[in-house]
Write an enzyme that holds these catalytic residues in place. Structure first.
Site, PDB file in Angstrom:
ATOM      1  N   ILE A   1      -6.047 -10.250   1.162  1.00 18.71           N
ATOM      2  CA  ILE A   1      -6.246 -10.420   2.567  1.00 18.71           C
ATOM      3  C   ILE A   1      -5.159  -9.695   3.385  1.00 18.71           C
ATOM      4  CG2 ILE A   1      -5.834 -12.423   4.111  1.00 18.71           C
ATOM      5  CD1 ILE A   1      -7.116 -14.065   2.219  1.00 18.71           C
ATOM      6  N   ASP A   2      -5.220  -8.957   4.166  1.00 21.41           N
ATOM      7  CA  ASP A   2      -4.377  -8.156   4.795  1.00 21.41           C
ATOM      8  C   ASP A   2      -4.731  -8.133   6.438  1.00 21.41           C
ATOM      9  OD1 ASP A   2      -2.503  -6.363   5.754  1.00 21.41           O
ATOM     10  OD2 ASP A   2      -3.380  -4.333   4.928  1.00 21.41           O
TER      11      ASP A   2
ATOM     12  N   SER B   1       0.812  -1.130  -0.033  1.00 21.71           N
ATOM     13  CA  SER B   1      -0.001   0.064   0.091  1.00 21.71           C
ATOM     14  C   SER B   1       0.995   1.305   0.081  1.00 21.71           C
ATOM     15  CB  SER B   1      -0.934   0.040   1.348  1.00 21.71           C
ATOM     16  OG  SER B   1      -0.256   0.213   2.401  1.00 21.71           O
TER      17      SER B   1
ATOM     18  N   ASP C   1      -1.105  -1.797  -3.963  1.00 17.07           N
ATOM     19  CA  ASP C   1      -2.728  -1.591  -3.534  1.00 17.07           C
ATOM     20  C   ASP C   1      -3.237  -0.349  -3.288  1.00 17.07           C
ATOM     21  OD1 ASP C   1      -5.010  -2.869  -2.538  1.00 17.07           O
ATOM     22  OD2 ASP C   1      -4.180  -3.278  -0.472  1.00 17.07           O
TER      23      ASP C   1
ATOM     24  N   ASP D   1      -7.191   3.432  -7.728  1.00 15.72           N
ATOM     25  CA  ASP D   1      -8.570   3.418  -7.139  1.00 15.72           C
ATOM     26  C   ASP D   1      -9.161   4.886  -7.200  1.00 15.72           C
ATOM     27  OD1 ASP D   1     -10.942   3.253  -5.512  1.00 15.72           O
ATOM     28  OD2 ASP D   1      -9.604   2.656  -3.686  1.00 15.72           O
TER      29      ASP D   1
END
Length: 331
Positions: free
Chosen positions: A277-278, A56, A94, A116
């Site tokens: 999945i984090d 991220s 991400d 995003d």
């Protein structure tokens, strides 16, 4: 300019095509430090699963962008040491929130980026995603876009309410942007508190039972875009065993709840070919560290509490690969 191919990485194009045909999803595990990376690579190598290393914006700021690039290169070499002759490892941004961030990642060895623009008006989302795609595809980097808004909080991503993806928009969005995969909203959510108690029911023991995912939305998207790679964000299951360990060892996570694994397995058998999945790995790590601190209060060697945390995360990743994603043996 550093090409991801020089680092031994791959992009997601072939990986996703195989996943859709094979009825499984590729794990996308976020990492911020060495222990998480070691656990991910070891689990993927031993399970022979393709894997996406997710970073991220917050992780880049925390760990340093240059270090992360070399860590990803090291991950490929480590996988080879573990007997994985031809590692299928992606380094993915991400929730990129700007063209500049995506460009910087592409220029520094990322093989995949997500832009995003889901919080923007539709036409602005299209324009921003298309701009990133046009730059990325020059270097054979794949791009994930997003339609619909996920609720919850994780790193810089925050939204109070979710908005389901509109299936009527997906064809136009995919065609106009040229994105390689699409993250959609069907009821998953960021963080360890994916649903408020009032959104859930309770079972006989008093534990929260979350509402089901909107598979009708997923089915409608798949009908509009047959064979197109679909991505689910916010898909941690928040294992109760870790929540209990944390809470009984000084933590405070009341009513933490995630996505049931049987629903994720159902999604993985469809066009959903990447599941993020984090939070689950954060919970596994925190549970292991808290347990050591309570049971061995004199311990101050980081290896003695980060080592067990790494082992617990590896166990978690293997479970996800085998029981939830179905990607074991697919690399």
């Amino acid at each position: 300019m550093v090409s991801y191919k020089e680092l031994g990485l791959v992009n997601t194009r072939e990986m996703f095509a195989k996943a859709i045909k094979g009825g499984y999803a590729v794990p996308a595990f976020n990492f911020n430090n060495m222990e998480q990376l070691q656990a991910i690579v070891k689990a993927a190598a031993e399970e022979k699963s393709p894997v996406i290393l997710q970073v991220s914006k917050g992780a880049r700021n925390y760990a340093n962008a240059t270090l992360l690039r070399y860590m990803a290169q090291g991950a490929v070499e480590y996988a080879k040491e573990l007997g994985w002759e031809n590692p299928q490892i992606v380094l993915h941004l991400d929730h990129g929130d700007s063209f500049e961030l995506c460009k910087n990642c592409i220029d520094n060895g990322f093989s995949s980026v997500m832009i995003d623009g889901s919080h923007l008006p539709y036409e602005e989302n299209v324009a921003l995603t298309k701009k990133v795609v046009e730059y990325a595809h020059q270097f054979d980097v794949t791009v994930e876009g997003e339609l619909g808004i996920l609720a919850g909080v994780e790193d810089e991503v925050s939204a109070e309410h979710h908005t389901y993806t509109d299936p009527e928009e997906v064809i136009d969005f995919a065609q106009r942007t040229g994105c390689d995969s699409l993250a959609i909203s069907i009821g998953t959510s960021h963080g360890a508190y994916k649903f408020k108690p009032e959104q859930c029911t309770r079972d006989a023991s008093g534990k929260l039972v979350p509402p089901p995912l909107a598979f009708d939305v997923l089915d409608a998207v798949m009908e509009k875009l047959p064979g197109f790679p679909i991505v689910l964000h916010g898909s941690s299951s928040v294992p109760q065993e870790y929540v209990d360990i944390i809470n009984t060892h000084g933590g405070k996570l009341p009513d933490a709840i995630g996505i049931p694994e049987d629903q994720l397995r159902k999604a993985a058998k469809s066009a959903v070919c990447k599941i993020n999945i984090d939070s689950d790995s954060r919970l596994a790590m925190t549970a292991a560290v808290r347990k050591v601190f309570v049971e061995k209060p004199a311990e101050f060697d980081p290896r003695k509490y980060l080592g067990p945390a790494r082992d617990e995360m590896e166990k978690l990743y293997k479970h996800k690969i085998e029981a939830v994603l179905g990607s074991n043996g697919k690399a």
